[in-house]
Write an enzyme that holds these catalytic residues in place. Structure first.
Site, mmCIF file in Angstrom:
data_model
loop_
_atom_site.group_PDB
_atom_site.id
_atom_site.type_symbol
_atom_site.label_atom_id
_atom_site.label_comp_id
_atom_site.label_asym_id
_atom_site.label_seq_id
_atom_site.Cartn_x
_atom_site.Cartn_y
_atom_site.Cartn_z
ATOM 1 C CD GLN A 6 -3.213 0.823 0.934
ATOM 2 O OE1 GLN A 6 -3.654 -0.296 1.091
ATOM 3 N NE2 GLN A 6 -3.899 1.788 0.408
ATOM 4 C CG PHE A 7 1.917 3.607 -3.650
ATOM 5 C CD1 PHE A 7 1.978 4.975 -3.875
ATOM 6 C CD2 PHE A 7 0.995 2.849 -4.357
ATOM 7 C CE1 PHE A 7 1.130 5.578 -4.793
ATOM 8 C CE2 PHE A 7 0.152 3.438 -5.275
ATOM 9 C CZ PHE A 7 0.206 4.807 -5.489
ATOM 10 C CB THR A 8 -1.993 5.223 -0.890
ATOM 11 O OG1 THR A 8 -2.589 4.108 -0.234
ATOM 12 C CG2 THR A 8 -2.131 5.086 -2.400
#
Length: 149
Positions: A78-80
């Site tokens: 989950q890069f966000t």
């Protein structure tokens, strides 16, 4: 490295309608990799997730760990989690590690959990995923290797 960890009674992740990972009771860990993260942070996070005492035992709601209850882990990239929204209306992801560099670090987190004896399922790195879960509690914990929160 950051993670949002949720205690669940079940969870699954699909890509284009295809089931790629599912667990019964345990934890979902949404994992974000920052620029500069490496094997040290991956090992730290895997150990932290495995040993979080957030499962009930007896009269105590948060007494034992994933290892203690024999639960599973669904680990999702989950890069966000590194989205910075302090300025403007669109998140900046400048602190998030790029995919090719982040993937082996993400995989090290999953392998670290598996090496501790935890059954691990994952999403599909870099894909648009749909995550469905039943949060048990609800119980959601934020983890940051830099202790930013």
């Amino acid at each position: 490295m950051r993670a949002v960890v949720q205690r669940v009674s079940e969870a699954k992740v699909t890509v284009d309608g295809r089931l790629v990972g599912a667990i019964g009771g345990g934890l979902v860990a949404l994992v974000g990799i920052a620029v500069g993260d490496g094997p040290t942070q991956a090992a730290w996070l895997g150990n932290r997730v495995a040993n979080l005492r957030i499962f009930p035992a007896g009269d105590a709601d948060m007494e034992v760990s994933l290892l203690d209850v024999g639960g599973s882990a669904l680990v999702i990239s989950q890069f966000t989690l590194y989205g910075d929204v302090r300025r403007g209306r669109r998140p900046s992801f400048i602190r998030a590690e790029r995919g090719p560099e982040a993937k082996p670090i993400f995989e090290a987190v999953a392998h670290g959990l598996a090496n501790l004896g935890i059954t691990v399922a994952t999403g599909e790195f870099g894909s648009m995923m749909e995550l469905t879960l039943t949060n048990a509690g609800p119980c959601t914990i934020l983890i940051d290797s830099e202790k930013a929160f």
